[in-house]
Motif scaffolding. Structure first.
Motif, PDB file in Angstrom:
ATOM      1  N   UNK A  59      32.805  20.437   1.985  1.00 52.47           N
ATOM      2  CA  UNK A  59      32.350  21.154   0.799  1.00 52.47           C
ATOM      3  C   UNK A  59      30.862  21.454   0.958  1.00 52.47           C
ATOM      4  N   UNK A  60      30.519  22.699   1.293  1.00 49.24           N
ATOM      5  CA  UNK A  60      29.112  23.026   1.514  1.00 49.24           C
ATOM      6  C   UNK A  60      28.263  23.022   0.249  1.00 49.24           C
ATOM      7  N   UNK A  61      28.886  23.082  -0.917  1.00 44.98           N
ATOM      8  CA  UNK A  61      28.119  23.049  -2.169  1.00 44.98           C
ATOM      9  C   UNK A  61      27.610  21.633  -2.426  1.00 44.98           C
ATOM     10  N   UNK A  62      28.501  20.650  -2.330  1.00 50.88           N
ATOM     11  CA  UNK A  62      28.110  19.263  -2.605  1.00 50.88           C
ATOM     12  C   UNK A  62      27.629  18.528  -1.357  1.00 50.88           C
ATOM     13  N   UNK A  63      27.960  19.056  -0.168  1.00 50.03           N
ATOM     14  CA  UNK A  63      27.615  18.361   1.071  1.00 50.03           C
ATOM     15  C   UNK A  63      28.592  17.242   1.407  1.00 50.03           C
ATOM     16  N   UNK A  64      29.711  17.191   0.703  1.00 56.90           N
ATOM     17  CA  UNK A  64      30.699  16.136   0.932  1.00 56.90           C
ATOM     18  C   UNK A  64      31.690  16.566   2.009  1.00 56.90           C
ATOM     19  N   UNK A  65      32.085  15.603   2.837  1.00 60.22           N
ATOM     20  CA  UNK A  65      33.113  15.877   3.841  1.00 60.22           C
ATOM     21  C   UNK A  65      34.031  14.680   3.974  1.00 60.22           C
ATOM     22  N   UNK A  66      35.301  14.982   4.309  1.00 61.64           N
ATOM     23  CA  UNK A  66      36.330  13.963   4.476  1.00 61.64           C
ATOM     24  C   UNK A  66      36.769  13.960   5.925  1.00 61.64           C
ATOM     25  N   UNK A  67      36.807  12.770   6.536  1.00 67.56           N
ATOM     26  CA  UNK A  67      37.142  12.659   7.949  1.00 67.56           C
ATOM     27  C   UNK A  67      38.032  11.442   8.205  1.00 67.56           C
ATOM     28  N   UNK A  68      38.720  11.499   9.333  1.00 62.33           N
ATOM     29  CA  UNK A  68      39.340  10.306   9.905  1.00 62.33           C
ATOM     30  C   UNK A  68      38.441   9.884  11.055  1.00 62.33           C
ATOM     31  N   UNK A  69      37.974   8.668  10.984  1.00 60.37           N
ATOM     32  CA  UNK A  69      37.111   8.044  11.991  1.00 60.37           C
ATOM     33  C   UNK A  69      38.018   7.140  12.814  1.00 60.37           C
ATOM     34  N   UNK A  89      38.523   3.947   3.441  1.00 63.05           N
ATOM     35  CA  UNK A  89      39.771   3.197   3.371  1.00 63.05           C
ATOM     36  C   UNK A  89      40.224   2.916   4.804  1.00 63.05           C
ATOM     37  N   UNK A  90      40.346   1.633   5.133  1.00 58.93           N
ATOM     38  CA  UNK A  90      40.745   1.235   6.481  1.00 58.93           C
ATOM     39  C   UNK A  90      42.251   1.420   6.633  1.00 58.93           C
ATOM     40  N   UNK A 122      32.883  -1.833  15.845  1.00 53.75           N
ATOM     41  CA  UNK A 122      34.274  -2.263  15.923  1.00 53.75           C
ATOM     42  C   UNK A 122      34.279  -3.556  16.733  1.00 53.75           C
ATOM     43  N   UNK A 123      34.713  -4.676  16.141  1.00 52.58           N
ATOM     44  CA  UNK A 123      34.717  -5.937  16.880  1.00 52.58           C
ATOM     45  C   UNK A 123      35.571  -5.842  18.149  1.00 52.58           C
ATOM     46  N   UNK A 124      35.119  -6.517  19.175  1.00 51.40           N
ATOM     47  CA  UNK A 124      35.858  -6.540  20.452  1.00 51.40           C
ATOM     48  C   UNK A 124      37.278  -7.046  20.257  1.00 51.40           C
ATOM     49  N   UNK A 125      37.475  -7.953  19.297  1.00 45.66           N
ATOM     50  CA  UNK A 125      38.797  -8.542  19.099  1.00 45.66           C
ATOM     51  C   UNK A 125      39.666  -7.777  18.087  1.00 45.66           C
ATOM     52  N   UNK A 126      39.261  -6.553  17.730  1.00 48.08           N
ATOM     53  CA  UNK A 126      40.103  -5.741  16.846  1.00 48.08           C
ATOM     54  C   UNK A 126      41.441  -5.525  17.563  1.00 48.08           C
ATOM     55  N   UNK A 127      42.566  -5.733  16.879  1.00 48.15           N
ATOM     56  CA  UNK A 127      43.863  -5.635  17.536  1.00 48.15           C
ATOM     57  C   UNK A 127      44.215  -4.222  18.019  1.00 48.15           C
ATOM     58  N   UNK A 128      43.505  -3.229  17.500  1.00 47.36           N
ATOM     59  CA  UNK A 128      43.719  -1.838  17.903  1.00 47.36           C
ATOM     60  C   UNK A 128      42.484  -1.040  17.492  1.00 47.36           C
ATOM     61  N   UNK A 129      42.477   0.232  17.842  1.00 50.42           N
ATOM     62  CA  UNK A 129      41.379   1.086  17.391  1.00 50.42           C
ATOM     63  C   UNK A 129      41.258   0.998  15.874  1.00 50.42           C
ATOM     64  N   UNK A 130      40.032   1.040  15.390  1.00 46.19           N
ATOM     65  CA  UNK A 130      39.814   1.122  13.946  1.00 46.19           C
ATOM     66  C   UNK A 130      40.039   2.569  13.542  1.00 46.19           C
ATOM     67  N   UNK A 131      40.780   2.761  12.471  1.00 48.33           N
ATOM     68  CA  UNK A 131      40.986   4.096  11.923  1.00 48.33           C
ATOM     69  C   UNK A 131      40.661   4.014  10.440  1.00 48.33           C
ATOM     70  N   UNK A 132      39.688   4.827  10.017  1.00 46.55           N
ATOM     71  CA  UNK A 132      39.196   4.771   8.644  1.00 46.55           C
ATOM     72  C   UNK A 132      39.137   6.188   8.082  1.00 46.55           C
ATOM     73  N   UNK A 133      39.627   6.361   6.864  1.00 47.31           N
ATOM     74  CA  UNK A 133      39.473   7.620   6.154  1.00 47.31           C
ATOM     75  C   UNK A 133      38.197   7.513   5.334  1.00 47.31           C
ATOM     76  N   UNK A 134      37.200   8.326   5.689  1.00 48.06           N
ATOM     77  CA  UNK A 134      35.910   8.311   5.003  1.00 48.06           C
ATOM     78  C   UNK A 134      35.728   9.591   4.190  1.00 48.06           C
ATOM     79  N   UNK A 135      35.154   9.443   3.005  1.00 47.34           N
ATOM     80  CA  UNK A 135      34.645  10.563   2.217  1.00 47.34           C
ATOM     81  C   UNK A 135      33.143  10.325   2.116  1.00 47.34           C
ATOM     82  N   UNK A 136      32.378  11.206   2.740  1.00 48.62           N
ATOM     83  CA  UNK A 136      30.929  11.023   2.867  1.00 48.62           C
ATOM     84  C   UNK A 136      30.214  12.134   2.101  1.00 48.62           C
ATOM     85  N   UNK A 137      29.294  11.756   1.244  1.00 53.92           N
ATOM     86  CA  UNK A 137      28.473  12.717   0.508  1.00 53.92           C
ATOM     87  C   UNK A 137      27.079  12.728   1.107  1.00 53.92           C
ATOM     88  N   UNK A 138      26.663  13.879   1.588  1.00 52.51           N
ATOM     89  CA  UNK A 138      25.322  13.994   2.141  1.00 52.51           C
ATOM     90  C   UNK A 138      25.233  13.570   3.597  1.00 52.51           C
TER      91      UNK A 138
END
Length: 196
Positions: A59-69, A89-90, A122-138
């Motif tokens: 959203x270029x008006x608010x500067x907010x973006x939603x991603x999967x990390x 959200x993990x 991401x901790x070395x002992x994470x059982x798999x890749x970390x996947x997080x849904x982020x909503x970032x403003x700015x």
């Protein structure tokens, strides 16, 4: 007269997004209609070693973006400060901030206030890749931990450029960025009618 000019300016600011979208106030789209974005609307792209991003909405008006990390165990995002808020959200794996004593796991939710600073890893002992849904403003301001100087900025503009580059390289569509076309019109291409 100055009050009339202020009222006109306020009205124009309110109508500008409609004009850019080619919609009249009378023919406005249903504000309660959901936005539907397919999982493959944009391809995944490399962000940093061991880390990929997939854009869902910008959203270029608010500067907010939603991603999967998505990040491999042992990877990290350098020390940075958030100009706006972040909600995460993990979905898979584990991740944490060096500055805090918790580790986020699947189903865990994290909300950060504007101005927060940290190094995400991401901790070395994470059982798999970390996947997080982020909503970032700015923007994210990457900082030198010694001098506290800004060394780089990542915002919706940078995200859009990286996503477009990946779409072009892969030959895939960038449907996740289709709403940006509304903001790329020249003033003379805009109208307050529904007829476009």
């Amino acid at each position: 007269r100055p009050q009339t000019e202020r009222m006109k300016a306020t009205l124009m600011r309110a109508l500008l997004p409609l004009a850019l979208a080619g919609v009249s106030a009378a023919g406005m789209a249903d504000p309660l209609a959901p936005t539907y974005i397919k999982n493959d609307a944009c391809p995944t792209f490399d962000f940093a070693p061991g880390i990929t991003l997939r854009t869902y909405k910008v959203d270029p008006i608010s500067g907010e973006y939603s991603i999967i990390f998505n990040a491999e165990p042992g990877s990290f995002v350098g020390y940075h400060r958030h100009v706006g808020t972040v909600k995460g959200l993990t979905l898979k794996g584990h991740w944490a901030y060096k500055e805090h004593d918790w580790v986020a796991k699947p189903g865990d939710y994290v909300e950060e206030p504007a101005g927060s600073s940290h190094l995400l890893y991401i901790p070395e002992d994470s059982p798999e890749n970390a996947e997080v849904f982020f909503i970032i403003s700015g923007a994210l301001e990457f900082r030198n931990t010694t001098t506290d100087e800004t060394t780089g900025i990542f915002d919706w503009v940078a995200l859009t450029k990286l996503q477009e580059k990946e779409c072009e390289a892969s030959g895939k569509s960038c449907d996740c960025l289709s709403n940006l076309k509304l903001y790329q019109k020249k003033p003379e291409e805009c109208s307050l009618s529904n007829e476009e």
